[in-house]
Design a protein around this motif. Structure first.
Motif, PDB file in Angstrom:
ATOM      1  N   PHE A 117      41.616  37.348  43.905  1.00 12.71           N
ATOM      2  CA  PHE A 117      40.248  37.431  43.374  1.00 12.71           C
ATOM      3  C   PHE A 117      40.234  37.966  41.741  1.00 12.71           C
ATOM      4  N   GLN A 118      39.243  37.927  41.039  1.00  9.49           N
ATOM      5  CA  GLN A 118      39.152  38.212  39.710  1.00  9.49           C
ATOM      6  C   GLN A 118      39.930  39.212  38.960  1.00  9.49           C
ATOM      7  N   GLY A 173      48.466  41.812  34.541  1.00  8.47           N
ATOM      8  CA  GLY A 173      49.099  40.857  34.625  1.00  8.47           C
ATOM      9  C   GLY A 173      50.382  40.832  35.694  1.00  8.47           C
ATOM     10  N   MET A 174      50.816  41.841  35.599  1.00  2.00           N
ATOM     11  CA  MET A 174      51.923  42.168  36.832  1.00  2.00           C
ATOM     12  C   MET A 174      51.150  42.346  38.310  1.00  2.00           C
ATOM     13  N   LEU A 175      50.046  42.784  38.271  1.00  3.08           N
ATOM     14  CA  LEU A 175      49.355  42.654  39.823  1.00  3.08           C
ATOM     15  C   LEU A 175      48.984  41.570  39.875  1.00  3.08           C
ATOM     16  N   GLN A 176      48.635  40.553  39.016  1.00  2.29           N
ATOM     17  CA  GLN A 176      48.150  39.034  39.508  1.00  2.29           C
ATOM     18  C   GLN A 176      49.614  38.388  39.865  1.00  2.29           C
ATOM     19  N   ARG A 177      50.598  38.595  39.365  1.00  4.11           N
ATOM     20  CA  ARG A 177      51.947  38.194  39.617  1.00  4.11           C
ATOM     21  C   ARG A 177      52.306  38.699  41.002  1.00  4.11           C
ATOM     22  N   PRO A 232      40.623  34.083  38.610  1.00  2.00           N
ATOM     23  CA  PRO A 232      41.994  34.918  38.423  1.00  2.00           C
ATOM     24  C   PRO A 232      42.196  35.365  37.128  1.00  2.00           C
ATOM     25  N   THR A 233      41.807  34.620  36.107  1.00  7.22           N
ATOM     26  CA  THR A 233      42.380  34.812  34.737  1.00  7.22           C
ATOM     27  C   THR A 233      41.343  35.795  33.852  1.00  7.22           C
ATOM     28  N   SER A 234      40.321  36.102  34.379  1.00  5.40           N
ATOM     29  CA  SER A 234      39.259  36.499  33.565  1.00  5.40           C
ATOM     30  C   SER A 234      39.452  37.904  32.964  1.00  5.40           C
ATOM     31  N   GLN A 280      47.249  34.714  30.781  1.00  2.01           N
ATOM     32  CA  GLN A 280      46.248  33.638  31.381  1.00  2.01           C
ATOM     33  C   GLN A 280      46.993  32.515  31.626  1.00  2.01           C
ATOM     34  N   LYS A 281      47.827  32.108  30.301  1.00  4.54           N
ATOM     35  CA  LYS A 281      48.691  30.765  30.288  1.00  4.54           C
ATOM     36  C   LYS A 281      49.660  31.161  31.466  1.00  4.54           C
TER      37      LYS A 281
END
Length: 249
Positions: free
Chosen positions: A88-89, A148-152, A171-173, A180-181
């Protein structure tokens, strides 16, 4: 892989989507793009069987020969557990702030597929290393990690589970441009290395241009254009798509 046909969603008398049709081909990255309020998130909720109780829905969402709109809550829970992984976002909302990351990663991945904790530790250690995360993160709490670490961490779970379909909803907002990249590159790796089908919901055309094979353009609850991302970027057919592309520059 998934065929959405004539999908209409109404909530409290308001039209959210209007007889929409699109396909998510197996093995590709398909991006759903549109402005805020266009109906993207409710479309995702319909795919996941998570629409509000007061929603009225018609049409079909066909997956593996069955219409997910006709599935029971128990059947949809099984589909979400076995076939679909969702990012999610804001990843921080996916984690319990009072529970260490390692325990939650196990619940999201190893436990989900029936692996023992020792097996999970061995496999996840390799995945985290490949994603540039130290094994020490498993002893930390979510608030100790960056967005960023949590998204990873969520991507690590997707690598572990190897779902048939990964849904990434904006997911990158919550990330800066550099993160993001990096995140989009991880999605591309997941698709290329594991063959994971990815449904990427975003309003960022640069992300679509970099990652997507297929493109679905949504405006005010309607699908106005679908096709190969490269073709649409080169020769947009709908006036709304043209305006979106012009807004990039």
């Amino acid at each position: 892989m998934i065929e959405v046909r004539d999908l209409s969603i109404h909530i409290k008398g308001k039209h959210i989507t209007h007889h929409i049709d699109f396909t998510i081909p197996r093995g590709n990255i398909t991006s759903l793009i549109g402005e805020s309020g266009s109906g993207k998130s409710m479309t995702v909720s319909a795919l996941l069987g998570m629409l509000p109780d007061d929603a009225k829905v018609s049409g079909s969402i066909m997956y593996e020969g069955r219409n997910l709109l006709d599935a029971s809550d128990q059947e949809m829970e099984s589909v979400r557990k076995q076939a679909i992984f969702t990012i999610f976002q804001d990843a921080s909302n996916s984690f319990n702030p009072s529970v260490k990351i390692g325990r939650q990663l196990y619940a999201f991945s190893g436990e989900r597929v029936g692996d023992s904790l020792p097996v999970f530790n061995e496999k996840m250690h390799v995945i985290l290393d490949k994603l540039g995360l130290s094994w020490e993160v498993v002893e930390q709490y979510p608030f100790q990690l960056s967005g960023g670490m949590l998204q990873r961490c969520m991507i690590a779970c997707a690598f572990y589970v190897e779902p048939a379909l990964l849904i990434a909803d904006e997911p990158t907002s919550a990330l800066d441009m550099v993160l993001q990249k990096e995140f989009i590159q991880l999605l591309i790796r997941l698709n290329e290395e594991r063959g994971t089908t990815i449904f990427l919901i975003t309003h960022d055309l640069d992300i679509v241009a970099e990652a997507a094979h297929e493109m679905v353009v949504m405006q005010q609850g309607s699908i106005v254009e679908t096709g190969k991302a490269e073709t649409i970027f080169s020769h947009p057919g709908h006036a709304y798509t043209k305006r979106l592309l012009e807004s990039r520059f």
